[in-house]
Scaffold this active site. Structure first.
Site, PDB file in Angstrom:
ATOM      1  N   GLY A 133       0.797  -1.231   0.000  1.00  0.00           N
ATOM      2  CA  GLY A 133       0.000   0.000   0.000  1.00  0.00           C
ATOM      3  C   GLY A 133       0.827   1.278   0.000  1.00  0.00           C
ATOM      4  O   GLY A 133       1.906   1.352  -0.598  1.00  0.00           O
ATOM      5  N   VAL A 173       3.780  -2.739  15.885  1.00  0.00           N
ATOM      6  CA  VAL A 173       4.008  -1.464  16.589  1.00  0.00           C
ATOM      7  C   VAL A 173       3.311  -1.409  17.944  1.00  0.00           C
ATOM      8  O   VAL A 173       3.654  -0.581  18.779  1.00  0.00           O
ATOM      9  CB  VAL A 173       3.579  -0.232  15.738  1.00  0.00           C
ATOM     10  CG1 VAL A 173       4.489  -0.063  14.523  1.00  0.00           C
ATOM     11  CG2 VAL A 173       2.110  -0.287  15.346  1.00  0.00           C
ATOM     12  N   ASN A 209       3.014   5.318   9.173  1.00  0.00           N
ATOM     13  CA  ASN A 209       2.001   4.972   8.164  1.00  0.00           C
ATOM     14  C   ASN A 209       1.113   3.797   8.587  1.00  0.00           C
ATOM     15  O   ASN A 209      -0.019   3.692   8.120  1.00  0.00           O
ATOM     16  CB  ASN A 209       2.720   4.651   6.842  1.00  0.00           C
ATOM     17  CG  ASN A 209       1.824   3.957   5.846  1.00  0.00           C
ATOM     18  OD1 ASN A 209       1.023   4.586   5.178  1.00  0.00           O
ATOM     19  ND2 ASN A 209       1.939   2.630   5.757  1.00  0.00           N
ATOM     20  N   ALA A 210       1.610   2.915   9.468  1.00  0.00           N
ATOM     21  CA  ALA A 210       0.808   1.742   9.861  1.00  0.00           C
ATOM     22  C   ALA A 210      -0.522   2.217  10.427  1.00  0.00           C
ATOM     23  O   ALA A 210      -0.571   3.124  11.257  1.00  0.00           O
ATOM     24  CB  ALA A 210       1.563   0.910  10.897  1.00  0.00           C
ATOM     25  N   GLY A 211      -1.591   1.619   9.965  1.00  0.00           N
ATOM     26  CA  GLY A 211      -2.910   1.995  10.454  1.00  0.00           C
ATOM     27  C   GLY A 211      -3.910   0.918  10.102  1.00  0.00           C
ATOM     28  O   GLY A 211      -3.688   0.135   9.176  1.00  0.00           O
ATOM     29  N   ALA A 236     -24.308   1.393  15.964  1.00  0.00           N
ATOM     30  CA  ALA A 236     -25.027   0.422  16.800  1.00  0.00           C
ATOM     31  C   ALA A 236     -24.194  -0.833  17.042  1.00  0.00           C
ATOM     32  O   ALA A 236     -24.350  -1.492  18.071  1.00  0.00           O
ATOM     33  CB  ALA A 236     -26.349   0.049  16.145  1.00  0.00           C
ATOM     34  N   TYR A 280     -12.044   5.059  13.829  1.00  0.00           N
ATOM     35  CA  TYR A 280     -10.955   5.415  12.898  1.00  0.00           C
ATOM     36  C   TYR A 280     -10.864   6.934  12.724  1.00  0.00           C
ATOM     37  O   TYR A 280      -9.773   7.518  12.800  1.00  0.00           O
ATOM     38  CB  TYR A 280     -11.242   4.734  11.564  1.00  0.00           C
ATOM     39  CG  TYR A 280     -10.239   4.978  10.462  1.00  0.00           C
ATOM     40  CD1 TYR A 280      -9.049   4.258  10.401  1.00  0.00           C
ATOM     41  CD2 TYR A 280     -10.496   5.906   9.453  1.00  0.00           C
ATOM     42  CE1 TYR A 280      -8.144   4.457   9.367  1.00  0.00           C
ATOM     43  CE2 TYR A 280      -9.600   6.114   8.425  1.00  0.00           C
ATOM     44  CZ  TYR A 280      -8.424   5.384   8.382  1.00  0.00           C
ATOM     45  OH  TYR A 280      -7.533   5.592   7.352  1.00  0.00           O
ATOM     46  N   LYS A 306      -7.675   9.529  13.449  1.00  0.00           N
ATOM     47  CA  LYS A 306      -7.073  10.310  12.359  1.00  0.00           C
ATOM     48  C   LYS A 306      -7.190  11.812  12.643  1.00  0.00           C
ATOM     49  O   LYS A 306      -6.311  12.588  12.252  1.00  0.00           O
ATOM     50  CB  LYS A 306      -7.714   9.933  11.023  1.00  0.00           C
ATOM     51  CG  LYS A 306      -7.425   8.486  10.606  1.00  0.00           C
ATOM     52  CD  LYS A 306      -5.938   8.219  10.497  1.00  0.00           C
ATOM     53  CE  LYS A 306      -5.618   6.787  10.077  1.00  0.00           C
ATOM     54  NZ  LYS A 306      -4.159   6.549  10.002  1.00  0.00           N
TER      55      LYS A 306
HETATM   56  P1  NAI Z   1      -2.858  -1.162   4.059  1.00  0.00           P
HETATM   57  O1  NAI Z   1      -3.747  -1.937   4.936  1.00  0.00           O
HETATM   58  O2  NAI Z   1      -2.671  -1.577   2.653  1.00  0.00           O
HETATM   59  O3  NAI Z   1      -1.409  -1.035   4.718  1.00  0.00           O
HETATM   60  C1  NAI Z   1      -1.246  -0.773   6.091  1.00  0.00           C
HETATM   61  C2  NAI Z   1      -0.068  -1.569   6.589  1.00  0.00           C
HETATM   62  O4  NAI Z   1       0.078  -1.321   7.995  1.00  0.00           O
HETATM   63  C3  NAI Z   1      -0.285  -3.069   6.416  1.00  0.00           C
HETATM   64  O5  NAI Z   1       0.797  -3.652   5.719  1.00  0.00           O
HETATM   65  C4  NAI Z   1      -0.410  -3.564   7.838  1.00  0.00           C
HETATM   66  O6  NAI Z   1       0.082  -4.885   8.044  1.00  0.00           O
HETATM   67  C5  NAI Z   1       0.410  -2.533   8.602  1.00  0.00           C
HETATM   68  N1  NAI Z   1       0.069  -2.567  10.019  1.00  0.00           N
HETATM   69  C6  NAI Z   1      -1.170  -2.630  10.556  1.00  0.00           C
HETATM   70  N2  NAI Z   1      -1.105  -2.775  11.871  1.00  0.00           N
HETATM   71  C7  NAI Z   1       0.209  -2.810  12.201  1.00  0.00           C
HETATM   72  C8  NAI Z   1       0.924  -2.987  13.410  1.00  0.00           C
HETATM   73  N3  NAI Z   1       0.274  -3.176  14.580  1.00  0.00           N
HETATM   74  N4  NAI Z   1       2.279  -2.984  13.379  1.00  0.00           N
HETATM   75  C9  NAI Z   1       2.927  -2.833  12.213  1.00  0.00           C
HETATM   76  N5  NAI Z   1       2.314  -2.682  11.022  1.00  0.00           N
HETATM   77  C10 NAI Z   1       0.966  -2.671  11.020  1.00  0.00           C
HETATM   78  O7  NAI Z   1      -3.372   0.334   4.153  1.00  0.00           O
HETATM   79  P2  NAI Z   1      -3.061   1.663   3.316  1.00  0.00           P
HETATM   80  O8  NAI Z   1      -4.289   2.010   2.585  1.00  0.00           O
HETATM   81  O9  NAI Z   1      -1.770   1.567   2.603  1.00  0.00           O
HETATM   82  O10 NAI Z   1      -2.947   2.694   4.528  1.00  0.00           O
HETATM   83  C11 NAI Z   1      -1.739   3.229   5.036  1.00  0.00           C
HETATM   84  C12 NAI Z   1      -2.077   4.389   5.965  1.00  0.00           C
HETATM   85  O11 NAI Z   1      -2.782   5.390   5.222  1.00  0.00           O
HETATM   86  C13 NAI Z   1      -2.983   4.007   7.126  1.00  0.00           C
HETATM   87  O12 NAI Z   1      -2.584   4.717   8.289  1.00  0.00           O
HETATM   88  C14 NAI Z   1      -4.345   4.466   6.666  1.00  0.00           C
HETATM   89  O13 NAI Z   1      -5.200   4.745   7.742  1.00  0.00           O
HETATM   90  C15 NAI Z   1      -3.981   5.718   5.896  1.00  0.00           C
HETATM   91  N6  NAI Z   1      -4.983   6.130   4.931  1.00  0.00           N
HETATM   92  C16 NAI Z   1      -5.390   5.297   3.909  1.00  0.00           C
HETATM   93  C17 NAI Z   1      -6.365   5.715   3.023  1.00  0.00           C
HETATM   94  C18 NAI Z   1      -6.852   4.860   1.900  1.00  0.00           C
HETATM   95  O14 NAI Z   1      -7.846   5.248   1.254  1.00  0.00           O
HETATM   96  N7  NAI Z   1      -6.259   3.741   1.601  1.00  0.00           N
HETATM   97  C19 NAI Z   1      -6.976   7.036   3.139  1.00  0.00           C
HETATM   98  C20 NAI Z   1      -6.459   7.826   4.219  1.00  0.00           C
HETATM   99  C21 NAI Z   1      -5.516   7.380   5.079  1.00  0.00           C
END
Ligand code: NAI
Length: 251
Positions: A24, A68, A94-96, A104, A159, A163
């Site tokens: 991602g 994390v 970035n992890a999220g 409900a 969430y 954020k």
């Molecule tokens: P994704 O789910 O593809 O990647 C997130 C990565 O974080 C995953 O590889 C996951 O294993 C890792 N992760 C989760 N929990 C973890 C932990 N406890 N320790 C270490 N790593 C952990 O998600 P994406 O879309 O790439 O999102 C990246 C960031 O961008 C996130 O913070 C998300 O909230 C934010 N974001 C994403 C949007 C979207 O539309 N995709 C929009 C706005 C923000």
């Protein structure tokens, strides 16, 4: 950029950490930081170790399998970054995760998990990196907020709260770090086509795409470009900001 435009290696000699970098936005960011010459540590959960290793190999970075939210995560980060690399210059939190539920059906567990990953782990890591001196002067901290934290989103009370919290966090943190030349900024992407949104219902995804003025989902590399700028020395005049990266100018 077109291939004919020469790239400046803005991050040569710098050490960067990207959390959630197996895939991602994190993977795209690690790739761009490495292209700028940074030595990149890519962190992700042990369960994704294989994907993480593959991404790290492709990018030319180093894989760190670590949750994390593990109690020893802050200490492990200090050990890795200060101990092995002598310090860190760019940290991309970035992890999220999402645990979407209608109001409900929202559970305390879904709140706890999202707060733990999206907020508490970030604060704990920052505290350790600052207290240990691992984060070097002129450092750059970048946080992944979301349009959901600005405008809210259906099914995302937990969430959206985390954020939005990051927006206040960078605003409060930035002045404290400014004397050391450290900048702290957040980016707030709109709908970006990744695994995180692939599990949303089709209708939600379509609405997300159409809210973008370009009528399509953004791509991880669009966000990676902005994060890389905020992580670069040239972004010295920007701190405490949240930059929207979503094509959603009306929200
Ligand atoms: P994704 O789910 O593809 O990647 C997130 C990565 O974080 C995953 O590889 C996951 O294993 C890792 N992760 C989760 N929990 C973890 C932990 N406890 N320790 C270490 N790593 C952990 O998600 P994406 O879309 O790439 O999102 C990246 C960031 O961008 C996130 O913070 C998300 O909230 C934010 N974001 C994403 C949007 C979207 O539309 N995709 C929009 C706005 C923000």
């Amino acid at each position: 950029a077109p291939a004919s435009v020469p790239r400046v290696s803005a991050l040569r000699g710098r050490v960067a950490l990207v959390t959630g970098a197996a895939r991602g936005i994190g993977a795209a960011t690690a790739e761009r930081l490495a292209q700028e010459g940074a030595r990149v540590v890519l962190l992700d959960v042990p369960a994704l170790q294989e994907a993480l290793g593959a991404t790290a190999a492709r990018v030319g970075g180093e894989a760190l399998a670590l949750d994390v939210t593990a109690p020893d995560a802050p200490a492990r980060l200090v050990e890795e970054l200060k101990g092995r690399h002598g310090g860190v210059d760019v940290v991309v939190h970035n992890a999220g995760i999402t645990r979407d539920r209608t109001l409900a059906k929202m559970t305390p567990e879904a709140w706890d998990q999202v707060l733990a990953v999206n907020l508490a782990a970030i604060v704990a890591a920052d505290d350790a990196l600052l207290a240990s001196g691992a984060l070097r002067d002129e450092g750059r901290l970048v946080y992944l907020s979301s349009i959901s934290g600005v405008a809210g989103n259906f099914g995302q009370t937990n969430y959206a709260a985390t954020k939005a919290a990051l927006i206040g966090y960078v605003a409060a943190l930035a002045p404290r770090l400014a004397p050391r030349g450290i900048c702290a900024n957040a980016v707030a992407p709109g709908f970006i086509e990744t695994a995180m949104v692939a599990k949303m219902p089709l209708m939600t995804r379509e609405v997300g795409r159409r809210l973008n003025s370009l009528s399509q989902g953004g791509l991880p590399r669009d966000v990676a470009e902005l994060i890389t700028f905020l992580g670069s020395p040239g972004a010295y005049g920007l701190t405490g900001n949240t930059v929207r990266a979503c094509g959603q100018g009306l929200i």
